[in-house]
Write a protein that holds these residues in place. Structure first.
Motif, short mmCIF file in Angstrom:
data_model
loop_
_atom_site.label_atom_id
_atom_site.label_comp_id
_atom_site.label_asym_id
_atom_site.label_seq_id
_atom_site.Cartn_x
_atom_site.Cartn_y
_atom_site.Cartn_z
N SER A 93 -13.91 -4.23 -17.22
CA SER A 93 -13.71 -3.94 -15.80
C SER A 93 -15.01 -3.59 -15.08
O SER A 93 -15.02 -3.45 -13.86
N ALA A 94 -16.11 -3.45 -15.82
CA ALA A 94 -17.41 -3.22 -15.20
C ALA A 94 -18.10 -4.54 -14.86
O ALA A 94 -19.23 -4.56 -14.39
N GLY A 95 -17.41 -5.65 -15.14
CA GLY A 95 -17.95 -6.96 -14.82
C GLY A 95 -18.74 -7.60 -15.94
O GLY A 95 -19.35 -8.66 -15.76
N ASN A 96 -18.73 -6.98 -17.13
CA ASN A 96 -19.45 -7.53 -18.27
C ASN A 96 -18.56 -8.48 -19.06
O ASN A 96 -17.36 -8.26 -19.18
N ALA A 97 -19.17 -9.51 -19.62
CA ALA A 97 -18.46 -10.44 -20.48
C ALA A 97 -19.45 -11.00 -21.48
O ALA A 97 -20.64 -11.14 -21.18
N GLY A 98 -18.97 -11.31 -22.68
CA GLY A 98 -19.86 -11.86 -23.69
C GLY A 98 -19.10 -12.45 -24.84
O GLY A 98 -17.92 -12.14 -25.05
N VAL A 99 -19.77 -13.32 -25.58
CA VAL A 99 -19.20 -13.93 -26.78
C VAL A 99 -20.15 -13.66 -27.92
O VAL A 99 -21.35 -13.89 -27.81
N ILE A 100 -19.62 -13.14 -29.04
CA ILE A 100 -20.47 -12.87 -30.19
C ILE A 100 -19.92 -13.59 -31.42
O ILE A 100 -18.72 -13.63 -31.65
N GLY A 101 -20.85 -14.18 -32.17
CA GLY A 101 -20.51 -14.91 -33.38
C GLY A 101 -21.23 -14.32 -34.58
O GLY A 101 -21.75 -13.20 -34.51
N PRO A 102 -21.30 -15.05 -35.70
CA PRO A 102 -21.89 -14.52 -36.92
C PRO A 102 -23.31 -13.97 -36.71
O PRO A 102 -24.18 -14.66 -36.18
N GLY A 103 -23.50 -12.72 -37.09
CA GLY A 103 -24.81 -12.07 -36.97
C GLY A 103 -25.01 -11.33 -35.67
O GLY A 103 -25.96 -10.56 -35.54
N ASP A 104 -24.13 -11.55 -34.69
CA ASP A 104 -24.28 -10.90 -33.39
C ASP A 104 -23.60 -9.53 -33.37
O ASP A 104 -22.69 -9.25 -34.17
N VAL A 105 -24.02 -8.71 -32.41
CA VAL A 105 -23.48 -7.36 -32.24
C VAL A 105 -23.19 -7.12 -30.76
O VAL A 105 -23.98 -7.49 -29.90
N GLN A 106 -22.06 -6.51 -30.49
CA GLN A 106 -21.73 -6.08 -29.12
C GLN A 106 -21.72 -4.56 -29.08
O GLN A 106 -21.04 -3.92 -29.90
N TRP A 107 -22.47 -3.99 -28.16
CA TRP A 107 -22.58 -2.52 -28.06
C TRP A 107 -22.12 -2.14 -26.66
O TRP A 107 -22.84 -2.29 -25.68
N MET A 108 -20.88 -1.67 -26.55
CA MET A 108 -20.31 -1.31 -25.26
C MET A 108 -20.26 0.20 -25.08
O MET A 108 -19.70 0.91 -25.91
N THR A 109 -20.86 0.68 -24.01
CA THR A 109 -20.84 2.10 -23.69
C THR A 109 -19.71 2.34 -22.69
O THR A 109 -19.82 1.99 -21.51
N ALA A 110 -18.60 2.92 -23.16
CA ALA A 110 -17.47 3.20 -22.27
C ALA A 110 -17.81 4.34 -21.32
O ALA A 110 -17.51 4.29 -20.13
N ALA A 111 -18.41 5.41 -21.88
CA ALA A 111 -18.84 6.57 -21.10
C ALA A 111 -17.72 7.04 -20.16
O ALA A 111 -16.64 7.37 -20.61
N SER A 112 -17.96 7.02 -18.82
CA SER A 112 -16.99 7.58 -17.88
C SER A 112 -15.67 6.82 -17.83
O SER A 112 -14.68 7.33 -17.31
N GLY A 113 -15.68 5.60 -18.34
CA GLY A 113 -14.42 4.88 -18.43
C GLY A 113 -14.53 3.41 -18.12
O GLY A 113 -15.18 3.01 -17.16
N VAL A 114 -13.92 2.60 -18.97
CA VAL A 114 -13.92 1.15 -18.78
C VAL A 114 -12.63 0.61 -19.39
O VAL A 114 -12.05 1.19 -20.31
N VAL A 115 -12.17 -0.49 -18.84
CA VAL A 115 -11.03 -1.21 -19.38
C VAL A 115 -11.55 -2.55 -19.89
O VAL A 115 -12.33 -3.21 -19.21
N HIS A 116 -11.17 -2.93 -21.11
CA HIS A 116 -11.66 -4.20 -21.63
C HIS A 116 -10.63 -4.89 -22.51
O HIS A 116 -9.59 -4.32 -22.85
N GLU A 117 -10.92 -6.14 -22.85
CA GLU A 117 -10.12 -6.89 -23.81
C GLU A 117 -11.06 -7.51 -24.84
O GLU A 117 -12.22 -7.81 -24.54
N GLU A 118 -10.56 -7.65 -26.06
CA GLU A 118 -11.31 -8.28 -27.16
C GLU A 118 -10.39 -9.32 -27.79
O GLU A 118 -9.37 -8.97 -28.38
N LEU A 119 -10.78 -10.59 -27.64
CA LEU A 119 -9.95 -11.68 -28.12
C LEU A 119 -10.77 -12.64 -28.97
O LEU A 119 -11.99 -12.73 -28.82
N HIS A 120 -10.09 -13.37 -29.86
CA HIS A 120 -10.75 -14.48 -30.54
C HIS A 120 -11.20 -15.47 -29.46
O HIS A 120 -10.43 -15.79 -28.53
N GLU A 121 -12.42 -15.95 -29.56
CA GLU A 121 -12.94 -16.91 -28.59
C GLU A 121 -12.06 -18.17 -28.61
O GLU A 121 -11.54 -18.58 -29.65
#
Length: 297
Positions: A93-121
């Motif tokens: 909900s902060a407007g971020n989007a990304g796709v990560i595959g083998p070897g990649d890392v996603q580092w999301m800072t929720a902090a004050s609050g965020v809504v997100h989804e995590e799905l198979h690409e």
């Protein structure tokens, strides 16, 4: 480094215990996980880390409807997703989007609050394949819990790789190793390494005295400090005191090494929220229900 840490250099970090998954469950319909903590009640022994879910490895059949976890909120901490096999898509909900595959890392800072989804690409879901990943939750200190949300896509190509000899290698996701610094930006001192060791290969590393250090075995088996052994999906937790940890591979192995400065503050949890007090948790629920963390369109 403080004086106490300097004095402790060379002192072995003794092993507290070896832990197996405390629970096994599905997260949404796309992440079959074995949980190492908090299910083993290790909060103070692994702080600043709050959770370790080991997903897969599991094959998913082809589908036109990507599996995963739909819209849900977080506040008060960070989520760190490390992908070994498969492809995962993120949107928040902060407007971020990304796709990560083998070897990649996603580092999301929720902090004050965020809504997100995590799905198979989508294309991975359409073709089917094996998913193999880890998700960590990393606590934030009280002073940073209500800071602005953030997002880091850390690609495999951006993660330094250290040759350990004898076919072994170490990727520095956060912190540093042999002078090479990892790309992850953290709120408190953290070392996070993705390690591959060939059978018989040793790895000796110095960590800060007073930091919590643990080693998770994804594949293979290892001994730590010459005596304690752990195999697949087991977690070795070391004492805070001391600085030296020696790992030897008893079979070709892949490990996640985690170390960090403990956050010496109260922990209050409620589902996807981690704060310091029950009142702050109640406020988090109220803010989410009022739409203050946003929604996905």
């Amino acid at each position: 480094m403080n004086q106490h840490a300097t004095i402790a250099t060379g002192v072995t970090k003794e092993v507290v215990g070896i832990y197996q998954p405390g629970s096994t469950h599905m997260v949404g319909d796309g992440f079959p996980v074995r949980n190492l903590f908090p299910s083993n009640d290790l909060d103070q022994k692994v702080s600043p880390f709050l959770m370790l879910d080991y997903a897969g490895p599991q094959y998913f059949s082809p589908t036109d409807h990507p599996r995963g976890v739909g819209e849900h909120p977080h506040r008060g901490f960070e989520t760190v997703t490390i992908v070994y096999e498969g492809i995962v898509a993120h949107r928040d909900s902060a407007g971020n989007a990304g796709v990560i595959g083998p070897g990649d890392v996603q580092w999301m800072t929720a902090a004050s609050g965020v809504v997100h989804e995590e799905l198979h690409e989508k294309e991975f879901a359409r073709k089917g394949g094996t998913l193999h990943a880890i998700q960590l939750w990393v606590n934030l200190p009280r002073a940073s819990k209500m800071s602005a949300p953030g997002y880091q896509t850390i690609l495999n190509a951006d993660i330094p790789v250290i040759d350990l000899g004898d076919g072994g290698k170490l990727r520095v996701i956060a912190g540093s190793f042999q002078g090479r610094k990892g790309p992850a930006r953290t709120f408190t001192p953290i070392q996070l390494y993705d390690v591959q060791l060939k059978v018989g290969a040793p790895l000796s590393q110095t960590f800060s005295d007073g930091h919590n250090t643990s080693i998770f075995v994804l594949q293979g088996s290892i001994s730590v400090n010459g005596s304690y052994s752990a195999g697949e999906a087991e977690l070795i937790v070391c004492k805070r005191h001391g600085s030296q940890v020696t790992i030897e591979a008893q079979a070709d192995s892949r490990l996640l090494v985690m170390s960090g400065e403990p956050i010496e503050e109260p922990i209050a949890r409620y589902g996807p929220f981690v704060m310091n007090t029950q009142a702050e948790l109640a406020q988090a629920v109220q803010d989410y229900q009022a739409g203050k963390m946003g929604h996905l369109s």
